[in-house]
Every structure is written in structure tokens, then in C-alpha cells.
Design an enzyme around this catalytic site. Structure first.
Site, PDB file in Angstrom:
ATOM      1  N   GLY A  45       1.713 -35.053  -7.440  1.00 55.36           N
ATOM      2  CA  GLY A  45       0.392 -35.573  -7.777  1.00 55.36           C
ATOM      3  C   GLY A  45       0.294 -35.693  -9.287  1.00 55.36           C
ATOM      4  O   GLY A  45       0.559 -34.721 -10.008  1.00 55.36           O
ATOM      5  N   GLN A 194       3.172 -36.754   2.963  1.00 61.14           N
ATOM      6  CA  GLN A 194       2.099 -36.049   2.251  1.00 61.14           C
ATOM      7  C   GLN A 194       0.764 -36.140   2.981  1.00 61.14           C
ATOM      8  O   GLN A 194      -0.050 -35.220   2.899  1.00 61.14           O
ATOM      9  CB  GLN A 194       1.944 -36.619   0.832  1.00 61.14           C
ATOM     10  CG  GLN A 194       3.124 -36.364  -0.080  1.00 61.14           C
ATOM     11  CD  GLN A 194       4.051 -37.563  -0.138  1.00 61.14           C
ATOM     12  OE1 GLN A 194       4.253 -38.243   0.869  1.00 61.14           O
ATOM     13  NE2 GLN A 194       4.620 -37.832  -1.296  1.00 61.14           N
ATOM     14  N   ASP A 235      -0.962 -43.134  -9.774  1.00 59.53           N
ATOM     15  CA  ASP A 235      -0.002 -42.484 -10.659  1.00 59.53           C
ATOM     16  C   ASP A 235       0.071 -43.167 -12.017  1.00 59.53           C
ATOM     17  O   ASP A 235       0.420 -42.534 -13.000  1.00 59.53           O
ATOM     18  CB  ASP A 235       1.383 -42.465 -10.007  1.00 59.53           C
ATOM     19  CG  ASP A 235       1.461 -41.423  -8.906  1.00 59.53           C
ATOM     20  OD1 ASP A 235       1.948 -40.312  -9.190  1.00 59.53           O
ATOM     21  OD2 ASP A 235       1.000 -41.694  -7.788  1.00 59.53           O
ATOM     22  N   ASN A 245       0.892 -46.467  -7.112  1.00 64.22           N
ATOM     23  CA  ASN A 245       0.564 -45.304  -6.292  1.00 64.22           C
ATOM     24  C   ASN A 245       1.650 -45.156  -5.237  1.00 64.22           C
ATOM     25  O   ASN A 245       2.601 -45.932  -5.178  1.00 64.22           O
ATOM     26  CB  ASN A 245      -0.817 -45.464  -5.656  1.00 64.22           C
ATOM     27  CG  ASN A 245      -1.333 -44.170  -5.049  1.00 64.22           C
ATOM     28  OD1 ASN A 245      -1.294 -43.109  -5.693  1.00 64.22           O
ATOM     29  ND2 ASN A 245      -1.797 -44.214  -3.821  1.00 64.22           N
TER      30      ASN A 245
END
Length: 342
Positions: A45, A194, A235, A245
Site C-alpha cells: 500500500g 489483496q 499508487d 493502481n
């Protein structure tokens, strides 16, 4: 549920590779261990990676044993380069390392011990700022969420991906805490799962209704009218709003637009890379083929098959309805409005 905790030169991380089956804390006492933890996704993350990296620099600085400032800064620069080499896409990693290094350089007139303390203080400040930022993202994002909505999210942009509360899940948490009757659809998020392992677990811990689906089911549920909006993290965001992302985000954005569903990105302004104009300039990390060919060490694909495993994709700005930040909600045209949030 905090993914990280720092005390007296030791960084404790919740090993996210083992969730939800096992909750294990790993203790990191040198920067090589910190770099490995980032690379191997024990911590993941963008915001959490950034703060972890900052603490890694702090730990490394404590271990530099010299009376020469020239040697100290030379060694510190090497450490920063090693930590920054761990994952290429998440801009928070580079921002965080550069910030603590700049704090050290700007106080070069102080003693080495004082500089070490300042690096540690800066890392702690970044952790505190991240938590406050996530709460603010949640408050702004909650304004967009309506009663009885079903929200689709991808990967994990929750407390586990930050220092606490989360970005995309921060918006969901804020809506839930405000009393809105919402529910969540979570993509499993292949290949690292995730969504299945982390997001579903987080939401269940907070008693937020969640339904787990396979990634390739999203379009079906959108077409059936069961999804009211999509919220994801980020990100790296370019100046024009193009957003990197987790792989699969681009597909969701295209599907959302086709079905007239708002697609929101939730991220702190530290995730905006003001040095790049478009998403074409964002480097995309390619990870191990084993993440696709194996699950929990068990091979699920033929031996010798060719594999591609990009960890991220870039969603063009035309698919993004708004970007939710701690400073407010950014709407198109992004190439004009994002620069106002520098």
C-alpha cells in the site's frame, strides 16, 4: 489492525502475506530487513510503504557509526538509494525517503546525533500526518456516498495499506460511521488476492457488510444494476489525472464508464507525482511469475508456461469521475485542477 509500529529503533510490521489466516508481527532492526519487507510485500500500500521506508532510513541512520559528516551523509545516501529501489511504481516511497533525507541535509550544521534524531522525528511526523490525511479523505469522500449504495472496491486501500483507517476504505468507513446503510463488493484481486485476503477481512472486522467476488464478475454485477459506485486507491497519479493502481483497476474503470457508474480514486496528495505529465511516464513493476503459477506454494499452471505479471496498470483520466484527497475533491479537467493541490 495497524500495519506498522515504531519504537526505540525497531519497526514492527504486521506480515500481510499471512493474512487472514495468521496474524504475525515481524520485528525489523536494520534497513536491509526493511527493504526486504517492502519488496516482499510484508507491508504494502503506497502510504504504508512510504512511512515504512522513512522509518527504514531512521533505523539505518542510527547504525552509521562515524564522526565524519561527509561519511555519514554518503552512507545515508546509499541507504536511501537501496530502499528506493525496492518497488518502482508507488511514488510515496520516493517522496518519503527524499523527505527524511532532505530533513537531514537541511540540518547539516547540527551534530550527527541531532541529525539522527531529526530523521526519526520526521518519520514519526509522516506517520501522524498519514493518519490525519486518511480521516480527511474519508470525510470528503463521504459527501459522495448516498444512502443504500453498494460500493465496489479493488485490491486493498484500507488501514492495512496506510498507517490507519485507509483511503478508499477510509471513505467506506466514514460512510458507515455516519450511519449510512451501505454495503461493499470486494474484488478478490488476482494474483496476490489483496481483496480476498485483506479487504474482506478488514471490513468484516468493522462489521461493514461485504461480498467477495472474482475480478471477472465485476462487469456482470454492474450490468445487473447492483453497483452504485467504484472506489479505489492509487499508487501514483500524474498531473493530468492518469492513475496507476493495482492491476485490474483500468478494466474496472472502463466497465464503470460503460455502465454509467461513477469511478472514484481516493488518495493523499503525496500520491500525486507533480514531476510527470501523464500516466505514460509511470514505471510499471513486473513481479515474479510464481505469484501467478502458484498459490500458497502449490503449482496451478503447467511447468514452463510463459508468464507476464505486471503489478499495476494505468487508468486514463477520462474514466475517473473524481479524485478524493485530504485537501478536497478534485474534478476534471485534471490537468488544470490537480496543480492547485500542490
Amino acid at each position: 489492525m495497524k500495519p506498522l509500529e515504531y519504537c526505540n529503533g525497531v519497526l514492527k510490521l504486521l506480515d500481510q502475506t499471512l493474512l487472514p489466516g495468521e496474524q504475525k508481527i515481524v520485528e525489523l532492526k536494520n534497513y536491509i530487513e526493511v527493504a526486504d519487507a517492502i519488496k516482499n510485500m510484508i507491508v504494502r500500500g503506497a502510504p504504508a510503504i512510504g512511512v515504512t521506508a522513512a522509518y527504514g532510513v531512521a533505523i539505518a541512520s542510527k547504525a552509521i557509526n562515524t564522526d565524519s559528516k561527509e561519511e555519514f551523509f554518503a552512507e545515508l545516501a546509499k541507504v536511501c538509494d537501496i530502499i528506493k529501489s525496492t518497488r518502482p511504481t508507488a511514488v510515496n516511497l520516493f517522496w518519503a525517503v527524499d523527505r527524511v533525507y532532505s530533513r537531514a541535509v537541511s540540518n547539516r550544521d547540527k551534530t550527527i546525533e541531532e541529525i539522527k534524531k531529526l530523521i526519526e522525528e520526521e518519520a514519526y511526523l509522516m506517520e501522524k500526518e498519514d493518519i490525519e490525511s486518511n480521516r480527511s479523505i474519508g470525510r470528503f469522500g463521504n459527501e459522495l456516498i448516498k444512502e443504500n449504495w453498494t460500493i465496489l472496491t479493488h485490491c486493498n486501500a484500507g488501514a492495512l495499506a496506510t498507517c490507519d483507517y485507509g483511503t478508499a476504505l477510509g471513505v467506506i468507513r466514514a460512510a458507515h460511521e455516519s450511519g449510512k446503510n451501505i454495503q461493499v463488493f470486494a474484488d478478490e484481486t488476482r494474483p496476490y488476492l489483496q481483496g480476498a485476503r485483506l479487504t474482506a477481512w478488514e471490513l468484516m472486522q468493522d462489521n461493514i457488510p461485504v461480498t467477495l467476488i472474482c475480478d471477472n464478475m465485476a462487469g456482470h454485477f454492474m450490468k445487473e444494476g447492483l453497483i452504485d459506485c467504484v472506489i479505489v486507491g492509487a499508487d501514483r497519479i500524474a498531473l493530468n489525472g492518469d492513475t496507476a493502481n493495482k492491476i485490474g483497476t483500468y478494466s474496472l474503470a472502463v466497465l464503470a464508464k460503460e455502465n454509467n457508474i461513477p469511478f472514484y480514486v481516493a488518495a493523499p496528495t503525496t500520491t500525486i507525482d507533480f514531476s510527470i505529465e501523464t500516466g505514460e511516464q509511470i514505471p510499471i513493476e513486473e513481479r515474479s511469475p510464481a505469484e501467478i503459477t502458484h498459490i500458497k506454494g502449490i503449482r496451478i499452471a503447467p511447468e514452463g508456461v510463459k508468464v507476464r505479471n505486471p503489478a499495476f496498470d494505468v487508468t486514463p483520466n477520462k474514466y475517473i469521475s473524481a479524485i478524493i484527497t485530504e485537501k478536497g475533491i478534485i474534478y476534471p479537467p485534471y490537468d488544470e485542477n490537480i496543480k492547485k493541490y500542490r
